[in-house]
Motif scaffolding. Structure first.
Motif, PDB file in Angstrom:
ATOM      1  N   PHE A   5       0.875  -1.173   0.000  1.00  0.00           N
ATOM      2  CA  PHE A   5       0.000   0.000   0.000  1.00  0.00           C
ATOM      3  C   PHE A   5       0.912   1.223   0.000  1.00  0.00           C
ATOM      4  O   PHE A   5       1.619   1.465   0.967  1.00  0.00           O
ATOM      5  CB  PHE A   5      -0.896  -0.018   1.233  1.00  0.00           C
ATOM      6  CG  PHE A   5      -2.008  -1.014   1.146  1.00  0.00           C
ATOM      7  CD1 PHE A   5      -1.736  -2.382   1.174  1.00  0.00           C
ATOM      8  CD2 PHE A   5      -3.330  -0.599   1.016  1.00  0.00           C
ATOM      9  CE1 PHE A   5      -2.766  -3.312   1.084  1.00  0.00           C
ATOM     10  CE2 PHE A   5      -4.365  -1.519   0.918  1.00  0.00           C
ATOM     11  CZ  PHE A   5      -4.080  -2.882   0.948  1.00  0.00           C
ATOM     12  N   PRO A   7       2.029   4.844   0.481  1.00  0.00           N
ATOM     13  CA  PRO A   7       1.539   6.057   1.161  1.00  0.00           C
ATOM     14  C   PRO A   7       1.345   7.178   0.151  1.00  0.00           C
ATOM     15  O   PRO A   7       2.110   7.297  -0.809  1.00  0.00           O
ATOM     16  CB  PRO A   7       2.672   6.405   2.132  1.00  0.00           C
ATOM     17  CG  PRO A   7       3.531   5.196   2.230  1.00  0.00           C
ATOM     18  CD  PRO A   7       3.350   4.425   0.954  1.00  0.00           C
ATOM     19  N   SER A   8       0.331   8.016   0.408  1.00  0.00           N
ATOM     20  CA  SER A   8       0.017   9.040  -0.602  1.00  0.00           C
ATOM     21  C   SER A   8       1.211   9.930  -0.908  1.00  0.00           C
ATOM     22  O   SER A   8       1.412  10.342  -2.046  1.00  0.00           O
ATOM     23  CB  SER A   8      -1.195   9.862  -0.168  1.00  0.00           C
ATOM     24  OG  SER A   8      -1.089  10.224   1.183  1.00  0.00           O
ATOM     25  N   LEU A   9       2.038  10.205   0.117  1.00  0.00           N
ATOM     26  CA  LEU A   9       3.169  11.100  -0.131  1.00  0.00           C
ATOM     27  C   LEU A   9       4.269  10.427  -0.937  1.00  0.00           C
ATOM     28  O   LEU A   9       5.252  11.054  -1.294  1.00  0.00           O
ATOM     29  CB  LEU A   9       3.739  11.612   1.199  1.00  0.00           C
ATOM     30  CG  LEU A   9       2.830  12.547   2.004  1.00  0.00           C
ATOM     31  CD1 LEU A   9       3.455  12.897   3.326  1.00  0.00           C
ATOM     32  CD2 LEU A   9       2.516  13.804   1.210  1.00  0.00           C
ATOM     33  N   MET A  10       4.148   9.113  -1.223  1.00  0.00           N
ATOM     34  CA  MET A  10       5.157   8.436  -2.038  1.00  0.00           C
ATOM     35  C   MET A  10       4.613   8.028  -3.399  1.00  0.00           C
ATOM     36  O   MET A  10       5.332   7.469  -4.210  1.00  0.00           O
ATOM     37  CB  MET A  10       5.650   7.173  -1.316  1.00  0.00           C
ATOM     38  CG  MET A  10       6.511   7.468  -0.107  1.00  0.00           C
ATOM     39  SD  MET A  10       7.156   5.926   0.568  1.00  0.00           S
ATOM     40  CE  MET A  10       8.007   6.575   2.026  1.00  0.00           C
ATOM     41  N   LYS A  12       3.908   9.623  -5.946  1.00  0.00           N
ATOM     42  CA  LYS A  12       4.465  10.221  -7.167  1.00  0.00           C
ATOM     43  C   LYS A  12       5.650   9.421  -7.700  1.00  0.00           C
ATOM     44  O   LYS A  12       6.005   9.530  -8.854  1.00  0.00           O
ATOM     45  CB  LYS A  12       4.799  11.703  -6.968  1.00  0.00           C
ATOM     46  CG  LYS A  12       5.781  11.992  -5.879  1.00  0.00           C
ATOM     47  CD  LYS A  12       5.970  13.508  -5.730  1.00  0.00           C
ATOM     48  CE  LYS A  12       6.795  13.791  -4.501  1.00  0.00           C
ATOM     49  NZ  LYS A  12       6.504  15.009  -3.805  1.00  0.00           N
ATOM     50  N   GLN A  18      -1.700   3.340  -6.073  1.00  0.00           N
ATOM     51  CA  GLN A  18      -1.933   3.259  -4.629  1.00  0.00           C
ATOM     52  C   GLN A  18      -1.524   1.909  -4.061  1.00  0.00           C
ATOM     53  O   GLN A  18      -1.225   1.775  -2.882  1.00  0.00           O
ATOM     54  CB  GLN A  18      -3.408   3.511  -4.322  1.00  0.00           C
ATOM     55  CG  GLN A  18      -3.828   4.913  -4.742  1.00  0.00           C
ATOM     56  CD  GLN A  18      -5.291   5.189  -4.447  1.00  0.00           C
ATOM     57  OE1 GLN A  18      -6.022   4.315  -3.995  1.00  0.00           O
ATOM     58  NE2 GLN A  18      -5.712   6.418  -4.714  1.00  0.00           N
ATOM     59  N   ASP A  43      15.615   4.794  -1.486  1.00  0.00           N
ATOM     60  CA  ASP A  43      16.156   6.015  -0.890  1.00  0.00           C
ATOM     61  C   ASP A  43      15.249   6.580   0.190  1.00  0.00           C
ATOM     62  O   ASP A  43      15.700   7.103   1.201  1.00  0.00           O
ATOM     63  CB  ASP A  43      16.257   7.069  -2.007  1.00  0.00           C
ATOM     64  CG  ASP A  43      17.686   7.498  -2.191  1.00  0.00           C
ATOM     65  OD1 ASP A  43      18.568   6.683  -1.829  1.00  0.00           O
ATOM     66  OD2 ASP A  43      17.903   8.626  -2.682  1.00  0.00           O
ATOM     67  N   ARG A  44      13.944   6.496  -0.070  1.00  0.00           N
ATOM     68  CA  ARG A  44      12.975   7.058   0.866  1.00  0.00           C
ATOM     69  C   ARG A  44      12.796   6.182   2.101  1.00  0.00           C
ATOM     70  O   ARG A  44      12.464   6.658   3.177  1.00  0.00           O
ATOM     71  CB  ARG A  44      11.604   7.211   0.185  1.00  0.00           C
ATOM     72  CG  ARG A  44      11.576   8.277  -0.886  1.00  0.00           C
ATOM     73  CD  ARG A  44      11.482   9.675  -0.295  1.00  0.00           C
ATOM     74  NE  ARG A  44      10.204   9.953   0.349  1.00  0.00           N
ATOM     75  CZ  ARG A  44       9.144  10.421  -0.282  1.00  0.00           C
ATOM     76  NH1 ARG A  44       9.175  10.653  -1.576  1.00  0.00           N
ATOM     77  NH2 ARG A  44       8.028  10.662   0.376  1.00  0.00           N
ATOM     78  N   ILE A  55      10.311   5.743  10.067  1.00  0.00           N
ATOM     79  CA  ILE A  55       9.274   5.023   9.331  1.00  0.00           C
ATOM     80  C   ILE A  55       9.078   3.671  10.006  1.00  0.00           C
ATOM     81  O   ILE A  55      10.047   3.047  10.443  1.00  0.00           O
ATOM     82  CB  ILE A  55       9.714   4.810   7.857  1.00  0.00           C
ATOM     83  CG1 ILE A  55       9.761   6.168   7.157  1.00  0.00           C
ATOM     84  CG2 ILE A  55       8.786   3.830   7.134  1.00  0.00           C
ATOM     85  CD1 ILE A  55      10.286   6.129   5.753  1.00  0.00           C
ATOM     86  N   HIS A  79       2.440  -2.083   4.767  1.00  0.00           N
ATOM     87  CA  HIS A  79       2.166  -0.642   4.895  1.00  0.00           C
ATOM     88  C   HIS A  79       3.383   0.073   5.446  1.00  0.00           C
ATOM     89  O   HIS A  79       4.035  -0.435   6.351  1.00  0.00           O
ATOM     90  CB  HIS A  79       1.008  -0.402   5.879  1.00  0.00           C
ATOM     91  CG  HIS A  79      -0.292  -0.943   5.410  1.00  0.00           C
ATOM     92  ND1 HIS A  79      -1.174  -0.221   4.670  1.00  0.00           N
ATOM     93  CD2 HIS A  79      -0.854  -2.165   5.561  1.00  0.00           C
ATOM     94  CE1 HIS A  79      -2.238  -0.957   4.393  1.00  0.00           C
ATOM     95  NE2 HIS A  79      -2.061  -2.146   4.916  1.00  0.00           N
ATOM     96  N   PHE A  80       3.659   1.246   4.902  1.00  0.00           N
ATOM     97  CA  PHE A  80       4.727   2.091   5.461  1.00  0.00           C
ATOM     98  C   PHE A  80       4.060   3.251   6.193  1.00  0.00           C
ATOM     99  O   PHE A  80       3.252   3.972   5.617  1.00  0.00           O
ATOM    100  CB  PHE A  80       5.652   2.604   4.367  1.00  0.00           C
ATOM    101  CG  PHE A  80       6.327   1.489   3.630  1.00  0.00           C
ATOM    102  CD1 PHE A  80       7.356   0.763   4.228  1.00  0.00           C
ATOM    103  CD2 PHE A  80       5.912   1.137   2.352  1.00  0.00           C
ATOM    104  CE1 PHE A  80       7.954  -0.291   3.568  1.00  0.00           C
ATOM    105  CE2 PHE A  80       6.518   0.081   1.680  1.00  0.00           C
ATOM    106  CZ  PHE A  80       7.543  -0.632   2.286  1.00  0.00           C
ATOM    107  N   LEU A  81       4.386   3.417   7.464  1.00  0.00           N
ATOM    108  CA  LEU A  81       3.724   4.436   8.292  1.00  0.00           C
ATOM    109  C   LEU A  81       4.766   5.306   8.958  1.00  0.00           C
ATOM    110  O   LEU A  81       5.898   4.866   9.166  1.00  0.00           O
ATOM    111  CB  LEU A  81       2.903   3.733   9.387  1.00  0.00           C
ATOM    112  CG  LEU A  81       1.824   2.761   8.922  1.00  0.00           C
ATOM    113  CD1 LEU A  81       1.326   1.927  10.086  1.00  0.00           C
ATOM    114  CD2 LEU A  81       0.682   3.534   8.294  1.00  0.00           C
ATOM    115  N   PRO A  82       4.367   6.534   9.315  1.00  0.00           N
ATOM    116  CA  PRO A  82       5.304   7.319  10.122  1.00  0.00           C
ATOM    117  C   PRO A  82       5.460   6.634  11.478  1.00  0.00           C
ATOM    118  O   PRO A  82       4.465   6.175  12.036  1.00  0.00           O
ATOM    119  CB  PRO A  82       4.633   8.682  10.276  1.00  0.00           C
ATOM    120  CG  PRO A  82       3.225   8.514   9.822  1.00  0.00           C
ATOM    121  CD  PRO A  82       3.111   7.244   9.052  1.00  0.00           C
TER     122      PRO A  82
END
Ligand code: FES
Ligand code: FES
Lengths: 87, 160, 755
Positions: A5, A7-10, A12, A18, A43-44, A55, A79-82
């Motif tokens: 899944f 994350p919306s900020l990734m 792009k 999604q 990298d992210r 993360i 899932h990747f979460l803060p």
């Protein structure tokens, strides 16, 4: 294949997708394969061979303390979460 | 170094002498000089009740009393509440009713509650809450503390 | 009480007297400030009077010259070979990045002070009074800067910048923009535009809360002895002795093997005693003097120099169909981190919609630095702030739809399989059962008293696993010594011992539990994150299983039979085939040394299967028309705890969390002047609830077993502080007809809400 899944900020990084189906039997393989398909994810997410400290990764609904060596199976959800601070 | 004053007291029924500086509170004297650390410090300005002791029959916050003021006084602290190896009914009631979590407020509550029951053996819930309003507890929400005091009052009356 | 588990337990669910009880009611228990040792020196800390300033110079010479002063330390005394970042296990058990330079600067300032109360220098002296006199002789020259005191100010264009090197991070990406916003993240599910288009009604509102403190009665404290062999020994009140050890290792740049942390009894924490404050300063002073140094904070220091929880600015927008189905939800939340990054906004964002199954949702979270104390965890960090907004918006929605607020929640409630807005799906949870228990409770069924307002709310908090260790040694009389590393803030020794007693079929009084130091037990994460009974209890369960297995094997060798033919139940080992063959655990224990030596069990766990917890409140209030004063007339807390190991202490957690929530709702706040100085840093002016302010707090325990745990346990400690603020706000709205968008609901604020 395990499903990521994004994350919306990734999103792009992967043309707004999604969810992505990515091959792998542990998190390291999944992230490597993800990065082969869409450069930039590693990298992210990863620093010095480990998941970045701010993360956290949830596999099948539970935050894993095992990081890159966490096993995943063919229908795992990732899932990747803060990372949550506090408690 | 400041000159020290010789203070003679009775603590929990025993004569106790100590030397203290004029600026030391009774709380400091009990804890740091006499070594009775059951009396706790939560605020040092009279607002938490953790340092409650009985001084000549009245309960006081010992952080607001100077050590030198205790000259000749009769002091009762948490260490004097049990009789030998027998817990006071209030102490038992606190345990049986789970009226403590961290326990830092407990000595102050027990000393305060004991003096309430000494003069009012059958207090109402409101009287208990009113009497204990200078003792802060952050863990329990007071429910089990009030029940423990009610329970102890009942048992003490039954026993007498 | 609902129970999905009919298992017949012998020990679990009973209410034994806690093992440390006698010491705690007689004043014998040794808490951190009670610790004493030969040659003890006393330390005090100098703190900044300014909220934002550059330090030009610090002159300690006069202080050092004072009679009785042994040493002075400042930020210059930190070892300077920091690698910049380190991993520190925080309250939820997550390894978070902690910038060790920030950590050091927070404990002894570098070239800037970022809040009034920021530590600058430490003094060790023969008495605390002399140390205090010395503080007054330290001369600090400041260049005072404009303070940034609110989220709005901090996020404004051209705001004064707290950290010149701080740029906004977006989930692993560095924006490169210098800012007071340290972090921005987002959770999305579905498509909220479409969701709002489909809505028949929409509510939208902004909510503000202010900084509040955990308010534990025992101040922070620590004693350090830097021994001549280079080993550092620290005694302190902490929620996590291993966190103290690892942080000290990192800050002082010495290996963990050189540090031993002995946890004393602890007088409350609620998250606030997870971070360290005075321990490293005491260590530096001990290194300089060669003597043990004790530092105990004053109450003012606790308020100004430890870690409260964040104030917040939260906007909630909900859309729903006329039948009550929520079609879209949007939360925008910014939270104060204090002087250094790290507010609880991450958790707030994960909790805000957690109780509901919502198809389309978006959550934006911002972590914002301001010139106030660096925040620390406080019981379900972030979740009460989020619930204050969300659960009021739910009531507003119910009102618009003319639905009962519990029915509206039940209509949308999250259940097993619900995908949360932050992604993962829920396993078996008890949100529905909590709401149903509320609906059917005598409190909700009872008619409201004329003139009173009634409010309800629910809330969620996680539960974490993480490392716990436990050792068990069997004594020859059949009792066991159980050692573990979770500091006991509220009776957890006993709830952990109950796990072992249940497995072995022995009375809990036959278990001697001890909380031991970091040299004596395997790594154990903090007492926090609602994990202690869950994870350390699990370790005790495993260690007891280990003892059980060895006991059966031992009996098998005594009887010369195959161990597979034996089992152990209710403390008796017996043969499955031969009814003659049986012996109690006690009998076996008495023969240990003749039959092969002592039996010890051990376990280190990092359990999965965590089970989050939902709590709900019903509250009746009266509001004085003239003064605006709110009185809590009746209060009920309902919580799904999975399995209540020791029901009295479970109720105690529920009542304690409720009381803290009531204080947060009605009175508590950091009242700052325009220069960023706290105007109410005493327990007289920072008004926590007293016994006179509260009614009895009724509890209803719901037990929806957590399938991930052998006994069905869920984390209990935190979810109960989440619903009080919105439940009370809803009750006040019900009484006054006005929406409460701001905490605390002081008399003035309640009166103003009508304007
Ligand atoms: S320490 Fe005396 S009242 Fe708080
Ligand atoms: S039990 Fe912790 S303050 Fe009362």
């Amino acid at each position: 294949m395990p499903i990521i899944f994004v994350p919306s900020l990734m999103q792009k990084l992967c043309n707004g997708e999604q969810k992505l189906l990515i091959e792998g039997t542990n998190l390291r393989q999944v992230i490597d394969n993800l990065d082969l398909q869409y450069t930039g994810f590693k990298d992210r997410l990863v620093e010095d061979g480990k998941i970045k400290p701010n993360i956290s990764v949830a596999v099948d609904g539970e935050i894993t303390p095992l990081g890159m060596i966490q096993k995943v199976d063919t229908n795992s959800e990732i899932h990747f979460l803060p990372a949550i601070s506090g408690g | 170094m400041t000159t020290k004053t010789h203070v003679q007291t009775t603590i929990n029924g025993e004569p106790v002498d100590f030397l203290c500086e004029p600026r030391q509170s009774l709380l400091e004297c009990l804890r740091d000089v006499v070594g009775l650390t059951g009396t706790k410090e939560g605020c040092n300005d009279g607002n938490c009740g953790a340092c409650t002791v009985k001084l000549d029959g009245r309960i006081v916050t010992s952080c607001l009393v100077l050590g030198v003021e205790a000259q000749g006084a009769d002091i009762e602290t948490i260490e004097g509440v049990a009789e030998g190896t027998n817990l006071h009914p209030l102490q038992l009631a606190f345990l049986e009713n789970a009226a403590l979590q961290c326990g830092i407020c407990t000595p102050g509550f027990i000393v305060s509650a004991k003096s309430l029951l000494d003069q009012n053996p059958n207090p109402t819930e409101h009287e208990i809450r009113f009497w204990l309003a200078n003792n802060l507890c952050r863990c329990t929400g007071y429910d089990k503390i009030v029940r423990a005091v009610q329970d102890a009052a009942k048992k003490m009356q039954e026993a007498s | 009480m609902t129970s999905s588990d009919s298992t017949d337990y012998k020990v679990l669910g009973t209410r034994p007297i806690r093992h440390d009880g006698a010491d705690k009611v007689t004043g014998r228990a040794i808490y951190g400030p009670d610790f004493d040792t030969a040659g003890l020196l006393h330390g005090k800390i100098l703190r900044s009077p300014h909220a934002h300033a550059r330090i030009i110079s610090i002159d300690t010479s006069e202080a050092e010259a004072l009679d009785g002063v042994m040493a002075v330390v400042t930020g210059a005394d930190w070892p300077n070979n920091s690698n910049g970042t380190s991993m520190v296990e925080d309250g939820t058990g997550t390894e978070i990045e902690s910038n060790s330079n920030w950590l050091r600067e927070n404990l002894l300032a570098g070239d800037k002070v970022l809040y009034a109360g920021h530590a600058i220098a430490g003094v060790a002296a023969a008495s605390p009074h002399v140390a205090e006199e010395a503080l007054a002789l330290i001369e600090v020259k400041y260049e005072v800067l404009e303070p940034v005191l609110t989220i709005q100010e901090a996020m404004a264009k051209n705001a004064p910048i707290l950290h010149e090197g701080l740029t906004t991070q977006e989930l692993g990406e560095d924006s490169g923009v210098v800012s007071n916003t340290a972090d921005h993240f987002q959770h999305t599910k579905g498509n909220i535009e479409k969701g709002f288009e489909a809505a028949d009604v929409v509510v939208e509102r902004e909510y503000n809360t202010v900084m509040v403190h955990q308010g534990y009665i025992e101040p922070h404290n620590g004693t350090a002895l830097w021994n001549t062999d280079g080993r550092l020994h620290v005694w302190c009140s902490t929620q996590g002795s291993f966190v103290v050890r690892d942080s000290l290792s990192d800050l002082l740049d010495i290996p963990v093997s050189q540090i031993r942390v002995t946890p004393t009894e602890i007088g409350g924490g609620f998250g606030g005693k997870i971070p360290i404050y005075v321990e490293p300063v005491a260590a530096l002073l001990s290194k300089k003097t060669g003597s043990p140094v004790k530092i105990v904070m004053s109450r003012k220091e606790v308020f100004e120099g430890s870690g409260p929880t964040a104030g917040s600015n939260i906007k909630i927008k909900l859309g729903a169909k006329s039948d009550g189905t929520i079609t879209a939800a949007h939360a925008w939340m910014a939270m104060e981190a204090g002087g250094y990054p790290g507010s609880p906004v991450g958790a707030a964002a994960q909790c805000v919609f957690a109780a509901y199954d919502i198809e389309n949702a978006l959550v934006d979270g911002y972590d914002v630095v301001v010139n106030k104390p660096k925040t620390a965890p406080y019981r379900a960090p972030g979740a009460p702030n989020a619930a204050f907004g969300m659960e009021q918006a739910m009531n507003e929605l119910a009102e618009m739809l003319q639905m009962d607020p519990i029915d509206l929640r039940l209509k949308n409630v999250a259940t097993e399989g619900t995908r949360r807005v932050d992604g993962p799906t829920f396993r078996r949870i008890g949100a529905k059962e909590v709401l149903e228990t509320m609906r059917d409770h005598p409190h909700y069924q009872a008619a409201k008293t004329e003139g009173h307002g009634r409010g309800i709310a629910i809330g969620f908090w996680f539960n974490i696993g993480f490392d716990s260790a436990c050792n068990i040694a069997v004594n020859s009389d059949g009792s066991i010594n159980l050692t573990e590393g979770s500091t006991d803030i509220g009776g957890s020794r006993t709830s952990i011992a109950m796990h072992a007693a249940e497995v072995l079929g022995i009375p809990v009084e036959d278990v001697r539990p001890s909380v031991v130091d970091t040299d004596t037990i395997g790594f154990t994460a903090v007492t926090g994150g609602s994990r202690t009974t869950f994870a350390t209890g699990w370790a005790a369960y495993e260690a007891a299983q280990d003892v059980k297995k060895q006991s059966i094997e031992r009996a098998a060798s005594i009887w010369d039979v195959d161990s597979d033919t034996l089992n152990m139940e209710d403390g008796v080992i017996k043969s499955k085939t031969d009814s003659e063959l049986k012996m109690t655990f006690k009998e076996l224990a008495s023969q240990m040394s003749d039959t092969g030596g002592g039996i010890t069990g051990r376990a280190s766990v990092n359990p999965k299967g965590v089970g989050g917890s939902f709590a709900g409140n019903m509250v009746d209030v009266s509001v004085d028309d003239e003064t605006g004063k709110v009185t809590i007339e009746r209060f009920t807390c309902v919580q799904d705890v999975g399995k209540a190991i020791h029901p009295s202490y479970v109720e105690g957690q529920m009542q304690g969390g409720s009381a803290q929530g009531i204080g947060w709702a009605l009175n508590e706040e950091y009242f700052m002047n325009d220069q960023g100085n706290m105007a109410n840093s005493s327990l007289l002016d920072y008004r926590m609830p007293t016994s006179l302010d509260l009614p009895m707090i009724d509890t209803a325990i719901v037990e929806v077993a957590n399938p991930g745990h052998p006994f069905g346990v869920r984390g209990v400690g935190e979810a109960n502080i989440v619903p009080p603020t919105p439940a009370i706000a809803n009750a006040v709205s019900d009484a006054t007809g006005n929406i409460m968008t701001q905490l605390p609901l002081t008399p003035g604020a309640v009166l103003d809400s009508g304007k």
